[in-house]
Design an enzyme around this catalytic site. Structure first.
Site, PDB file in Angstrom:
ATOM      1  N   LYS A   2       0.582  -1.162   0.237  1.00 53.15           N
ATOM      2  CA  LYS A   2      -0.495  -0.585  -0.225  1.00 53.15           C
ATOM      3  C   LYS A   2       0.587   1.076   0.177  1.00 53.15           C
ATOM      4  O   LYS A   2       0.657   2.235  -0.767  1.00 53.15           O
ATOM      5  CB  LYS A   2      -0.783   0.093   1.038  1.00 53.15           C
ATOM      6  CG  LYS A   2      -2.189  -1.259   1.555  1.00 53.15           C
ATOM      7  CD  LYS A   2      -2.722  -1.096   2.680  1.00 53.15           C
ATOM      8  CE  LYS A   2      -1.996  -1.420   3.920  1.00 53.15           C
ATOM      9  NZ  LYS A   2      -1.798  -2.281   4.188  1.00 53.15           N
TER      10      LYS A   2
ATOM     11  N   ARG B 131      -0.128  -9.919  13.217  1.00 46.67           N
ATOM     12  CA  ARG B 131      -1.387  -8.465  12.375  1.00 46.67           C
ATOM     13  C   ARG B 131      -2.081  -9.032  10.971  1.00 46.67           C
ATOM     14  O   ARG B 131      -2.445  -8.390  10.343  1.00 46.67           O
ATOM     15  CB  ARG B 131       0.755  -7.659  11.593  1.00 46.67           C
ATOM     16  CG  ARG B 131       1.171  -6.699  12.713  1.00 46.67           C
ATOM     17  CD  ARG B 131       2.996  -6.534  12.237  1.00 46.67           C
ATOM     18  NE  ARG B 131       2.833  -5.247  10.818  1.00 46.67           N
ATOM     19  CZ  ARG B 131       3.514  -5.638  10.635  1.00 46.67           C
ATOM     20  NH1 ARG B 131       4.788  -5.774  10.257  1.00 46.67           N
ATOM     21  NH2 ARG B 131       3.615  -4.997   9.889  1.00 46.67           N
TER      22      ARG B 131
HETATM   23  P1  B4P Z   1       4.315  -1.282   1.925  1.00 48.74           P
HETATM   24  O1  B4P Z   1       4.422  -0.633   0.919  1.00 48.74           O
HETATM   25  O2  B4P Z   1       5.274  -0.486   3.058  1.00 48.74           O
HETATM   26  O3  B4P Z   1       2.984  -2.227   3.194  1.00 48.74           O
HETATM   27  P2  B4P Z   1       2.049  -1.868   3.228  1.00 48.74           P
HETATM   28  O4  B4P Z   1       0.960  -2.576   2.795  1.00 48.74           O
HETATM   29  O5  B4P Z   1       2.091  -0.176   3.920  1.00 48.74           O
HETATM   30  O6  B4P Z   1       1.815  -1.439   4.940  1.00 48.74           O
HETATM   31  P3  B4P Z   1       1.615  -2.367   6.584  1.00 48.74           P
HETATM   32  O7  B4P Z   1       0.575  -2.364   7.160  1.00 48.74           O
HETATM   33  O8  B4P Z   1       2.813  -2.823   7.420  1.00 48.74           O
HETATM   34  O9  B4P Z   1       1.547  -0.864   7.461  1.00 48.74           O
HETATM   35  P4  B4P Z   1       1.144   0.121   7.957  1.00 48.74           P
HETATM   36  O10 B4P Z   1       2.468   1.448   7.998  1.00 48.74           O
HETATM   37  O11 B4P Z   1       0.253   0.473   7.472  1.00 48.74           O
HETATM   38  O12 B4P Z   1       5.458  -2.563   1.590  1.00 48.74           O
HETATM   39  C1  B4P Z   1       5.534  -3.684   2.962  1.00 48.74           C
HETATM   40  C2  B4P Z   1       7.499  -4.585   1.897  1.00 48.74           C
HETATM   41  O13 B4P Z   1       7.044  -4.827   0.320  1.00 48.74           O
HETATM   42  C3  B4P Z   1       8.287  -2.931   1.420  1.00 48.74           C
HETATM   43  O14 B4P Z   1       9.405  -3.342   2.018  1.00 48.74           O
HETATM   44  C4  B4P Z   1       8.219  -2.911   0.408  1.00 48.74           C
HETATM   45  O15 B4P Z   1       9.592  -2.809  -0.114  1.00 48.74           O
HETATM   46  C5  B4P Z   1       7.702  -4.284  -0.432  1.00 48.74           C
HETATM   47  N1  B4P Z   1       7.001  -3.842  -1.784  1.00 48.74           N
HETATM   48  C6  B4P Z   1       6.172  -3.748  -2.387  1.00 48.74           C
HETATM   49  N2  B4P Z   1       6.287  -4.075  -3.576  1.00 48.74           N
HETATM   50  C7  B4P Z   1       6.706  -4.941  -3.609  1.00 48.74           C
HETATM   51  C8  B4P Z   1       6.431  -5.604  -4.274  1.00 48.74           C
HETATM   52  N3  B4P Z   1       5.511  -5.484  -5.417  1.00 48.74           N
HETATM   53  N4  B4P Z   1       7.438  -7.353  -5.175  1.00 48.74           N
HETATM   54  C9  B4P Z   1       8.193  -7.066  -3.553  1.00 48.74           C
HETATM   55  N5  B4P Z   1       7.821  -6.400  -2.788  1.00 48.74           N
HETATM   56  C10 B4P Z   1       7.189  -5.236  -2.243  1.00 48.74           C
HETATM   57  O16 B4P Z   1       0.997   0.118   9.540  1.00 48.74           O
HETATM   58  C11 B4P Z   1       1.496  -0.623  10.521  1.00 48.74           C
HETATM   59  C12 B4P Z   1       1.159  -0.820  12.048  1.00 48.74           C
HETATM   60  O17 B4P Z   1       0.629   1.329  12.536  1.00 48.74           O
HETATM   61  C13 B4P Z   1      -0.044  -1.695  12.184  1.00 48.74           C
HETATM   62  O18 B4P Z   1      -0.273  -2.592  12.441  1.00 48.74           O
HETATM   63  C14 B4P Z   1      -0.958  -0.773  13.608  1.00 48.74           C
HETATM   64  O19 B4P Z   1      -0.057  -0.952  14.735  1.00 48.74           O
HETATM   65  C15 B4P Z   1      -0.502   0.852  12.989  1.00 48.74           C
HETATM   66  N6  B4P Z   1      -2.104   1.172  12.345  1.00 48.74           N
HETATM   67  C16 B4P Z   1      -1.690   1.998  10.750  1.00 48.74           C
HETATM   68  N7  B4P Z   1      -3.021   2.058  10.892  1.00 48.74           N
HETATM   69  C17 B4P Z   1      -3.707   1.585  11.352  1.00 48.74           C
HETATM   70  C18 B4P Z   1      -5.044   2.036  11.673  1.00 48.74           C
HETATM   71  N8  B4P Z   1      -6.195   2.394  10.745  1.00 48.74           N
HETATM   72  N9  B4P Z   1      -6.005   1.533  12.616  1.00 48.74           N
HETATM   73  C19 B4P Z   1      -5.432   0.697  13.505  1.00 48.74           C
HETATM   74  N10 B4P Z   1      -3.879   0.884  13.464  1.00 48.74           N
HETATM   75  C20 B4P Z   1      -3.375   0.990  13.064  1.00 48.74           C
END
Ligand code: B4P
Length: 191
Positions: A14, A146
């Protein structure tokens, strides 16, 4: 206005796709994860409380993240639209978002979900954990927690947006550019 919810389990990409979408569509990026991490870095009272929950892979309370989003919306009154990244994560958050946008005379246009299997998610997050030092990416059992929290509390939002005919799922496996092109096609064909 284009208001897009980017959806998917932890590590689905995301944040990665948001960075590319904000340039293409001139949107304001609202990532609750990023906002919370900045509160932690600044050692605010909110950040210290959130850190304990995030390090264990739990969600931060709804009222905290809803308050954060509300103030960010107020600070960006002239935006052409928003990407909501990692928000909403519960039905209460989705209802609150609908109400906040209604007050501004606008709506969520669509939810785009990145579909990635659990093994690939775990692999990506452990890899990021090595580079970033993020506590919630270091330990496989926290990552599994998670994913479980996602399946229990967040996945039901598919039904919430499907009921409004706003839910679109795309394959989140492939290169970052391939996935970006799938997301853009979905937006352009359905906005
Ligand atoms: P990201 O792009 O960073 O993943 P994400 O889905 O945004 O991450 P996440 O769900 O962990 O984070 P959030 O901050 O929202 O990609 C992950 C990895 O994959 C990266 O290293 C990237 O380089 C790699 N990648 C991406 N695309 C790729 C591809 N095509 N192929 C290979 N590799 C790839 O949440 C973190 C914490 O914050 C939660 O657990 C919760 O505790 C809290 N939180 C956040 N929002 C909240 C809410 N609304 N309510 C309650 N708690 C919340």
């Amino acid at each position: 206005m284009l208001n897009l919810v980017l959806f998917g389990p932890p590590g689905a990409g995301k944040g990665t796709q948001s960075q590319k979408l904000i340039d293409k569509y001139n949107l304001v990026h609202l990532s609750t994860g990023d906002i919370l991490r900045s509160e932690i870095a600044n050692q605010t009272a909110l950040g210290l409380e959130a850190k304990k929950l995030m390090d264990q892979g739990h969600l931060v309370p709804d009222e905290v993240v809803i308050g954060m989003i509300s103030s960010k919306l107020d600070n960006n009154k002239d935006a052409a639209g928003f990407i909501f990244d990692g928000f909403p994560r519960t039905t209460a958050q989705a209802e609150a978002l609908d109400n906040l946008l209604k007050e501004k005379g606008t709506v969520v246009n669509m939810m785009v979900a990145l579909d990635v299997d659990d093994e690939e998610l775990t692999k990506r997050l452990l890899l990021r954990g090595k580079d970033s030092g993020r506590a919630d990416d270091q330990d496989e059992s926290i990552i599994r927690n998670r994913i479980e929290v996602y399946n229990k509390n967040t996945a039901p939002l598919k039904d919430y947006y499907s009921a409004q005919s706003k839910f679109y799922s795309i394959d989140g496996i492939g290169s970052i550019d391939e996935i970006f092109s799938r997301v853009c096609d979905t937006i352009d064909n359905n906005r």
